[in-house]
Motif scaffolding. Sequence first.
Motif, PDB file in Angstrom:
ATOM      1  N   LEU A  44       0.773  -1.255  -0.196  1.00 35.39           N
ATOM      2  CA  LEU A  44      -0.143  -0.031  -0.051  1.00 35.39           C
ATOM      3  C   LEU A  44       0.701   1.629  -0.070  1.00 35.39           C
ATOM      4  O   LEU A  44       1.615   1.067   0.948  1.00 35.39           O
ATOM      5  CB  LEU A  44      -0.587   0.064   1.163  1.00 35.39           C
ATOM      6  CG  LEU A  44      -2.187  -0.520   1.590  1.00 35.39           C
ATOM      7  CD1 LEU A  44      -2.625  -0.295   2.757  1.00 35.39           C
ATOM      8  CD2 LEU A  44      -3.159  -0.393   0.595  1.00 35.39           C
ATOM      9  N   ILE A  45       0.883   2.172  -0.658  1.00 29.73           N
ATOM     10  CA  ILE A  45       1.543   3.141  -1.256  1.00 29.73           C
ATOM     11  C   ILE A  45       1.019   4.707  -0.783  1.00 29.73           C
ATOM     12  O   ILE A  45      -0.349   4.918  -1.272  1.00 29.73           O
ATOM     13  CB  ILE A  45       2.083   3.130  -2.137  1.00 29.73           C
ATOM     14  CG1 ILE A  45       3.100   1.915  -2.191  1.00 29.73           C
ATOM     15  CG2 ILE A  45       2.572   4.638  -2.836  1.00 29.73           C
ATOM     16  CD1 ILE A  45       4.504   1.641  -3.573  1.00 29.73           C
ATOM     17  N   PHE A  46       1.654   5.389   0.019  1.00 29.98           N
ATOM     18  CA  PHE A  46       0.529   6.805  -0.116  1.00 29.98           C
ATOM     19  C   PHE A  46       1.686   7.994  -0.205  1.00 29.98           C
ATOM     20  O   PHE A  46       2.690   7.715   0.189  1.00 29.98           O
ATOM     21  CB  PHE A  46       0.630   6.943   0.924  1.00 29.98           C
ATOM     22  CG  PHE A  46      -0.764   5.900   1.850  1.00 29.98           C
ATOM     23  CD1 PHE A  46      -2.026   6.214   1.284  1.00 29.98           C
ATOM     24  CD2 PHE A  46      -0.395   4.768   2.039  1.00 29.98           C
ATOM     25  CE1 PHE A  46      -3.456   5.518   1.711  1.00 29.98           C
ATOM     26  CE2 PHE A  46      -1.296   4.251   2.701  1.00 29.98           C
ATOM     27  CZ  PHE A  46      -2.944   4.047   2.549  1.00 29.98           C
ATOM     28  N   HIS A  47       1.783   8.774  -1.583  1.00 32.15           N
ATOM     29  CA  HIS A  47       2.629   9.655  -1.547  1.00 32.15           C
ATOM     30  C   HIS A  47       2.336  11.093  -1.144  1.00 32.15           C
ATOM     31  O   HIS A  47       1.383  11.502  -1.830  1.00 32.15           O
ATOM     32  CB  HIS A  47       2.097   9.996  -2.970  1.00 32.15           C
ATOM     33  CG  HIS A  47       3.059   8.904  -4.642  1.00 32.15           C
ATOM     34  ND1 HIS A  47       4.182   8.924  -3.744  1.00 32.15           N
ATOM     35  CD2 HIS A  47       2.612   7.398  -4.364  1.00 32.15           C
ATOM     36  CE1 HIS A  47       4.340   8.052  -4.837  1.00 32.15           C
ATOM     37  NE2 HIS A  47       3.510   7.051  -5.009  1.00 32.15           N
ATOM     38  N   TYR A  48       2.744  11.518   0.446  1.00 33.89           N
ATOM     39  CA  TYR A  48       1.958  12.578   0.953  1.00 33.89           C
ATOM     40  C   TYR A  48       2.762  13.799   0.082  1.00 33.89           C
ATOM     41  O   TYR A  48       2.040  14.435   1.024  1.00 33.89           O
ATOM     42  CB  TYR A  48       2.210  12.469   2.799  1.00 33.89           C
ATOM     43  CG  TYR A  48       3.613  12.272   3.274  1.00 33.89           C
ATOM     44  CD1 TYR A  48       4.503  12.920   3.487  1.00 33.89           C
ATOM     45  CD2 TYR A  48       3.956  10.559   3.291  1.00 33.89           C
ATOM     46  CE1 TYR A  48       5.167  12.584   3.609  1.00 33.89           C
ATOM     47  CE2 TYR A  48       5.217  10.022   2.849  1.00 33.89           C
ATOM     48  CZ  TYR A  48       5.935  11.120   3.931  1.00 33.89           C
ATOM     49  OH  TYR A  48       7.273  11.286   3.864  1.00 33.89           O
ATOM     50  N   LYS A  49       3.662  13.330   0.160  1.00 31.09           N
ATOM     51  CA  LYS A  49       4.534  15.493  -1.205  1.00 31.09           C
ATOM     52  C   LYS A  49       4.837  14.488  -2.612  1.00 31.09           C
ATOM     53  O   LYS A  49       5.566  13.546  -1.964  1.00 31.09           O
ATOM     54  CB  LYS A  49       5.312  15.627   0.249  1.00 31.09           C
ATOM     55  CG  LYS A  49       6.143  16.272  -0.122  1.00 31.09           C
ATOM     56  CD  LYS A  49       6.950  17.241   1.007  1.00 31.09           C
ATOM     57  CE  LYS A  49       8.006  18.067   0.368  1.00 31.09           C
ATOM     58  NZ  LYS A  49       8.727  19.295   1.636  1.00 31.09           N
ATOM     59  N   HIS A  66      -2.224   8.803  -6.109  1.00 34.25           N
ATOM     60  CA  HIS A  66      -1.233   9.361  -4.893  1.00 34.25           C
ATOM     61  C   HIS A  66      -1.838   8.138  -4.116  1.00 34.25           C
ATOM     62  O   HIS A  66      -0.709   8.373  -3.433  1.00 34.25           O
ATOM     63  CB  HIS A  66      -2.420  11.166  -4.790  1.00 34.25           C
ATOM     64  CG  HIS A  66      -2.764  12.166  -5.855  1.00 34.25           C
ATOM     65  ND1 HIS A  66      -1.515  12.547  -5.621  1.00 34.25           N
ATOM     66  CD2 HIS A  66      -3.074  12.413  -5.986  1.00 34.25           C
ATOM     67  CE1 HIS A  66      -1.478  13.991  -6.199  1.00 34.25           C
ATOM     68  NE2 HIS A  66      -2.026  13.788  -7.085  1.00 34.25           N
ATOM     69  N   SER A  67      -2.432   7.684  -4.086  1.00 34.25           N
ATOM     70  CA  SER A  67      -2.598   6.713  -3.007  1.00 34.25           C
ATOM     71  C   SER A  67      -3.044   5.248  -3.436  1.00 34.25           C
ATOM     72  O   SER A  67      -4.263   5.486  -4.439  1.00 34.25           O
ATOM     73  CB  SER A  67      -3.329   6.663  -2.196  1.00 34.25           C
ATOM     74  OG  SER A  67      -4.380   7.071  -2.462  1.00 34.25           O
ATOM     75  N   GLY A  89       4.172   4.492   2.997  1.00 34.51           N
ATOM     76  CA  GLY A  89       4.232   2.331   2.328  1.00 34.51           C
ATOM     77  C   GLY A  89       3.923   1.481   3.718  1.00 34.51           C
ATOM     78  O   GLY A  89       4.946   1.395   4.547  1.00 34.51           O
ATOM     79  N   VAL A  90       3.634   0.969   2.879  1.00 37.40           N
ATOM     80  CA  VAL A  90       3.075  -0.445   3.883  1.00 37.40           C
ATOM     81  C   VAL A  90       3.091  -1.535   2.784  1.00 37.40           C
ATOM     82  O   VAL A  90       2.703  -1.998   1.922  1.00 37.40           O
ATOM     83  CB  VAL A  90       0.964  -1.290   4.323  1.00 37.40           C
ATOM     84  CG1 VAL A  90       1.369  -1.468   4.965  1.00 37.40           C
ATOM     85  CG2 VAL A  90       0.607   0.748   4.587  1.00 37.40           C
ATOM     86  N   TYR A  91       4.139  -2.429   3.561  1.00 39.09           N
ATOM     87  CA  TYR A  91       4.716  -3.577   2.989  1.00 39.09           C
ATOM     88  C   TYR A  91       4.468  -4.746   2.914  1.00 39.09           C
ATOM     89  O   TYR A  91       4.508  -5.744   4.274  1.00 39.09           O
ATOM     90  CB  TYR A  91       6.117  -3.813   2.782  1.00 39.09           C
ATOM     91  CG  TYR A  91       7.143  -4.399   1.906  1.00 39.09           C
ATOM     92  CD1 TYR A  91       6.905  -4.950   0.662  1.00 39.09           C
ATOM     93  CD2 TYR A  91       8.086  -5.658   2.407  1.00 39.09           C
ATOM     94  CE1 TYR A  91       7.500  -5.692  -0.318  1.00 39.09           C
ATOM     95  CE2 TYR A  91       9.088  -6.506   1.713  1.00 39.09           C
ATOM     96  CZ  TYR A  91       8.910  -6.549   0.620  1.00 39.09           C
ATOM     97  OH  TYR A  91       9.252  -6.742  -0.338  1.00 39.09           O
TER      98      TYR A  91
END
Length: 269
Positions: A44-49, A66-67, A89-91
């Motif tokens: 799970l990936i989050f591009h917070y910037k 973006h996510s 990220g959540v691996y």
Amino acid sequence: MKYFTIPPSPALARYVRFFWVLEHEVGSGMPYMHRTMADGCAELIFHYKGRFDEFVTADSTEPSFHSGIHGQSQTFRRFVIHEDFGIFGVYLYPFAIPVLFGVPSTELTGQMPDLHTSLGRKATGLEERMMLATDHTERVAIISAFLESLLAKTKLSEPAVFSVINQIIQNKGLTNVQELAAQSFLSTRQFERKFKEFSGFSPKLYLRIARFHAALDSYGDKDKSLTEIAYECGYYDQSHFIHDFKSFSGQHPRFYFSGRSEGQAYRDV
């Protein structure tokens, strides 16, 4: 560049390998290039910037999400960004996909759907809360609560193949399909079908990817030759090692271990 990992709570440790953070200030006129490799685990990936663009051909790109979810993959992808960025990220272990999200792992193999496409209403408000969190401690709390709520609702029992997949990861692919099937008390054909459902790959391909990742972990060890790395990771000879490495990363292992490979600077942090 800043890179670090955070362990999951005991409640999630069965399904989450770790959380990770990557941050970097991109210099003016010097874009950052990133390359993802083949991987037997999803994220799970989050591009917070900032936001990356993905290369769809050698000279053209399109905006990435973006996510979203980066499913387990047997090939590489390339990305570029021209601004400062931050990624959380959540691996995940691959069998976390059917347990948490209720779909076979095969549905996400080689895919990168955005959060709302992959999770639907389950993702309502999650992206915004992750993006607006004040720090990584808060992000860990938000995503942990979300995943634990999904886990509490799951009705999927844990088949023996879960522990087999985990064993492959821990043993870095140094085993064979017949032994794994015997441990699961299944015929080879039954085992292969179950394994693919929960890992996204056939057992043989998953073993190859696991050995490849064992080789990646030798990065930074200047005392080992490519031949030594190949044998330690279970390859019969250097030519098979080079073939798999190029297939899974798009690069010759000599270039990767030189430290000049794109997107690998976080390994030097």
